[in-house]
Design an enzyme around this catalytic site. Structure first.
Site, PDB file in Angstrom:
ATOM      1  N   ASP A 126      22.704  10.220 -47.821  1.00  0.00           N
ATOM      2  CA  ASP A 126      21.794   9.918 -46.709  1.00  0.00           C
ATOM      3  C   ASP A 126      20.628  10.901 -46.740  1.00  0.00           C
ATOM      4  O   ASP A 126      20.747  12.017 -47.248  1.00  0.00           O
ATOM      5  CB  ASP A 126      22.551  10.045 -45.375  1.00  0.00           C
ATOM      6  CG  ASP A 126      21.917   9.220 -44.263  1.00  0.00           C
ATOM      7  OD1 ASP A 126      22.514   8.208 -43.854  1.00  0.00           O
ATOM      8  OD2 ASP A 126      20.803   9.587 -43.793  1.00  0.00           O
TER       9      ASP A 126
ATOM     10  N   ASP B 213      16.948  10.169 -50.693  1.00  0.00           N
ATOM     11  CA  ASP B 213      15.876   9.434 -50.025  1.00  0.00           C
ATOM     12  C   ASP B 213      15.687   8.155 -50.826  1.00  0.00           C
ATOM     13  O   ASP B 213      15.186   8.187 -51.956  1.00  0.00           O
ATOM     14  CB  ASP B 213      14.585  10.268 -50.023  1.00  0.00           C
ATOM     15  CG  ASP B 213      13.440   9.524 -49.348  1.00  0.00           C
ATOM     16  OD1 ASP B 213      13.605   8.326 -49.001  1.00  0.00           O
ATOM     17  OD2 ASP B 213      12.365  10.135 -49.177  1.00  0.00           O
ATOM     18  N   VAL B 214      16.091   7.022 -50.257  1.00  0.00           N
ATOM     19  CA  VAL B 214      16.074   5.770 -51.032  1.00  0.00           C
ATOM     20  C   VAL B 214      14.662   5.286 -51.346  1.00  0.00           C
ATOM     21  O   VAL B 214      14.487   4.403 -52.178  1.00  0.00           O
ATOM     22  CB  VAL B 214      16.880   4.636 -50.342  1.00  0.00           C
ATOM     23  CG1 VAL B 214      18.342   4.999 -50.210  1.00  0.00           C
ATOM     24  CG2 VAL B 214      16.267   4.247 -48.997  1.00  0.00           C
TER      25      VAL B 214
ATOM     26  N   TYR C 220      10.801  -5.973 -40.608  1.00  0.00           N
ATOM     27  CA  TYR C 220      12.259  -5.865 -40.796  1.00  0.00           C
ATOM     28  C   TYR C 220      12.817  -7.172 -41.359  1.00  0.00           C
ATOM     29  O   TYR C 220      13.586  -7.175 -42.323  1.00  0.00           O
ATOM     30  CB  TYR C 220      12.887  -5.536 -39.436  1.00  0.00           C
ATOM     31  CG  TYR C 220      14.368  -5.260 -39.475  1.00  0.00           C
ATOM     32  CD1 TYR C 220      14.849  -3.979 -39.768  1.00  0.00           C
ATOM     33  CD2 TYR C 220      15.295  -6.259 -39.206  1.00  0.00           C
ATOM     34  CE1 TYR C 220      16.212  -3.720 -39.786  1.00  0.00           C
ATOM     35  CE2 TYR C 220      16.649  -6.007 -39.229  1.00  0.00           C
ATOM     36  CZ  TYR C 220      17.099  -4.736 -39.517  1.00  0.00           C
ATOM     37  OH  TYR C 220      18.453  -4.484 -39.543  1.00  0.00           O
TER      38      TYR C 220
HETATM   39  P1  NAD Z   1      21.745   3.842 -38.352  1.00  0.00           P
HETATM   40  O1  NAD Z   1      20.407   4.255 -37.880  1.00  0.00           O
HETATM   41  O2  NAD Z   1      22.955   4.242 -37.582  1.00  0.00           O
HETATM   42  O3  NAD Z   1      21.966   4.315 -39.877  1.00  0.00           O
HETATM   43  C1  NAD Z   1      20.965   4.200 -40.828  1.00  0.00           C
HETATM   44  C2  NAD Z   1      21.077   5.396 -41.772  1.00  0.00           C
HETATM   45  O4  NAD Z   1      20.109   5.232 -42.809  1.00  0.00           O
HETATM   46  C3  NAD Z   1      20.791   6.739 -41.090  1.00  0.00           C
HETATM   47  O5  NAD Z   1      21.842   7.665 -41.339  1.00  0.00           O
HETATM   48  C4  NAD Z   1      19.497   7.198 -41.738  1.00  0.00           C
HETATM   49  O6  NAD Z   1      19.394   8.613 -41.870  1.00  0.00           O
HETATM   50  C5  NAD Z   1      19.582   6.519 -43.096  1.00  0.00           C
HETATM   51  N1  NAD Z   1      18.278   6.422 -43.721  1.00  0.00           N
HETATM   52  C6  NAD Z   1      17.104   6.018 -43.163  1.00  0.00           C
HETATM   53  N2  NAD Z   1      16.117   6.126 -44.051  1.00  0.00           N
HETATM   54  C7  NAD Z   1      16.659   6.592 -45.207  1.00  0.00           C
HETATM   55  C8  NAD Z   1      16.133   6.909 -46.484  1.00  0.00           C
HETATM   56  N3  NAD Z   1      14.820   6.812 -46.759  1.00  0.00           N
HETATM   57  N4  NAD Z   1      16.984   7.354 -47.436  1.00  0.00           N
HETATM   58  C9  NAD Z   1      18.316   7.492 -47.168  1.00  0.00           C
HETATM   59  N5  NAD Z   1      18.860   7.218 -45.964  1.00  0.00           N
HETATM   60  C10 NAD Z   1      18.040   6.776 -45.000  1.00  0.00           C
HETATM   61  O7  NAD Z   1      21.658   2.268 -38.469  1.00  0.00           O
HETATM   62  P2  NAD Z   1      22.759   1.146 -38.795  1.00  0.00           P
HETATM   63  O8  NAD Z   1      22.735   0.217 -37.668  1.00  0.00           O
HETATM   64  O9  NAD Z   1      24.023   1.739 -39.264  1.00  0.00           O
HETATM   65  O10 NAD Z   1      22.031   0.438 -40.019  1.00  0.00           O
HETATM   66  C11 NAD Z   1      22.617   0.367 -41.310  1.00  0.00           C
HETATM   67  C12 NAD Z   1      22.083  -0.881 -41.998  1.00  0.00           C
HETATM   68  O11 NAD Z   1      22.521  -2.021 -41.269  1.00  0.00           O
HETATM   69  C13 NAD Z   1      20.564  -0.958 -42.043  1.00  0.00           C
HETATM   70  O12 NAD Z   1      20.163  -1.478 -43.296  1.00  0.00           O
HETATM   71  C14 NAD Z   1      20.236  -1.932 -40.932  1.00  0.00           C
HETATM   72  O13 NAD Z   1      19.022  -2.593 -41.149  1.00  0.00           O
HETATM   73  C15 NAD Z   1      21.422  -2.854 -41.022  1.00  0.00           C
HETATM   74  N6  NAD Z   1      21.684  -3.648 -39.823  1.00  0.00           N
HETATM   75  C16 NAD Z   1      21.935  -3.036 -38.634  1.00  0.00           C
HETATM   76  C17 NAD Z   1      22.200  -3.829 -37.525  1.00  0.00           C
HETATM   77  C18 NAD Z   1      22.494  -3.240 -36.171  1.00  0.00           C
HETATM   78  O14 NAD Z   1      22.491  -4.001 -35.186  1.00  0.00           O
HETATM   79  N7  NAD Z   1      22.766  -1.938 -36.050  1.00  0.00           N
HETATM   80  C19 NAD Z   1      22.189  -5.222 -37.637  1.00  0.00           C
HETATM   81  C20 NAD Z   1      21.941  -5.811 -38.870  1.00  0.00           C
HETATM   82  C21 NAD Z   1      21.693  -4.995 -39.966  1.00  0.00           C
END
Ligand code: NAD
Length: 261
Positions: free
Chosen positions: A50, A76-77, A168
């Site tokens: 992360d 960092d992706v 998004y």
């Molecule tokens: P979250 O914010 O809890 O976790 C996201 C993580 O990604 C964080 O730990 C952040 O530090 C990390 N991150 C951000 N930018 C980064 C980068 N450049 N390099 C490495 N790490 C990075 O969010 P989440 O809800 O767990 O989301 C996870 C995935 O699920 C995402 O792709 C999101 O789009 C997807 N998603 C979430 C939901 C929802 O309702 N929470 C719904 C559909 C899809």
């Protein structure tokens, strides 16, 4: 009672992923963290990667404290070199890289399309679409000799219009396209590539939205609640297991019925 007894569904399958090396991006929080915990509980050696290095370390410590195996790494992706570094490290672990879950993502600001600054569109695309591209570009060759599974985290926003989420949704549709393309290209190497499309999941990404932002959405969810991250992790744990051996190129919706029309 075991440390994993509170998980929903049928709970962990200890040993199902025994000793397989798994890399989870976005592993410090939300779906990625839950997934890292679940894959480790199923026996995988999990690299928790992360941008938030402290968060990754916290999650890896929780996993180790539960008696499972994890290593935290900063990634960092959006930076191809950073991604190459962490994938190379994971691939060098015993058995090589067998599982990758690409969960790193950001929401971006809520804004009607015509008011969305190009810089914000760019930021969301760089993490949510380019990030998956950079990850798969390294993960697929790393798995080419042993076979493996990649799971990309997309969204119901890839399937339905969402006001205020133009970048998004565009990025997540792109993730489906990358998934399907890679599935066709790498099936001959024994690599499966699938995606999951969660609905509204109770993670910091959602709880940090302005108050009321998800009210309208929730009334459209037949199950009338948000998902727990562990409910998405349970699906991913199945998809990366041999129980899903005939699944590739497919997207798997976990949305409480939101898209059922
Ligand atoms: P979250 O914010 O809890 O976790 C996201 C993580 O990604 C964080 O730990 C952040 O530090 C990390 N991150 C951000 N930018 C980064 C980068 N450049 N390099 C490495 N790490 C990075 O969010 P989440 O809800 O767990 O989301 C996870 C995935 O699920 C995402 O792709 C999101 O789009 C997807 N998603 C979430 C939901 C929802 O309702 N929470 C719904 C559909 C899809």
């Amino acid at each position: 009672m075991s440390a994993h007894a509170q998980m929903p569904g049928d709970g962990p399958h200890p040993g199902r992923l025994r000793d397989r090396v798994a890399l989870v991006t976005g592993g410090a929080s939300g779906i990625g963290a839950s997934c890292a915990r679940r894959l480790a509980a199923d026996g995988a050696v999990v690299v928790v990667a992360d941008l938030d290095e402290d968060g990754a370390t916290r999650v890896a410590r929780q996993i180790t404290a539960a008696g499972d195996t994890a290593l935290p790494r900063r990634v960092d992706v959006t930076d191809p070199d950073s991604v190459t570094g962490v994938v190379t490290e994971a691939a060098a672990l015993r058995g090589g890289l067998r599982i990758a879950v690409n969960s790193a993502g950001v929401n971006g600001p809520l804004s009607p399309l015509a008011e969305l600054p190009p810089a914000d569109f760019d930021t969301v695309m760089r993490v949510n679409l380019y990030g998956v591209f950079h990850a798969m570009r390294c993960q697929l060759p790393a798995m080419a000799d042993t076979g493996g599974v990649v799971v990309n985290v997309a969204s119901i926003a890839a399937h339905s219009g969402f006001r205020g989420h133009a970048a998004y949704a565009a990025a997540k549709q792109g993730v489906l396209a990358l998934t399907r393309t890679a599935a066709r290209e790498y099936a001959g190497h024994g690599i499966r590539v699938v995606s999951v499309s969660p609905g509204i999941v109770d993670t910091p990404m959602v709880t940090s939205l302005p108050p009321g932002a998800t009210d309208g959405l929730l009334t459209a969810v037949p199950l009338r609640r948000t998902a727990r991250p562990a409910e998405v992790a349970a699906l991913i744990a199945f998809l990366v297991s041999d129980d899903a051996s005939y699944m590739t190129g497919s997207d798997h919706v976990v949305d409480g019925g939101y898209l059922a029309k």
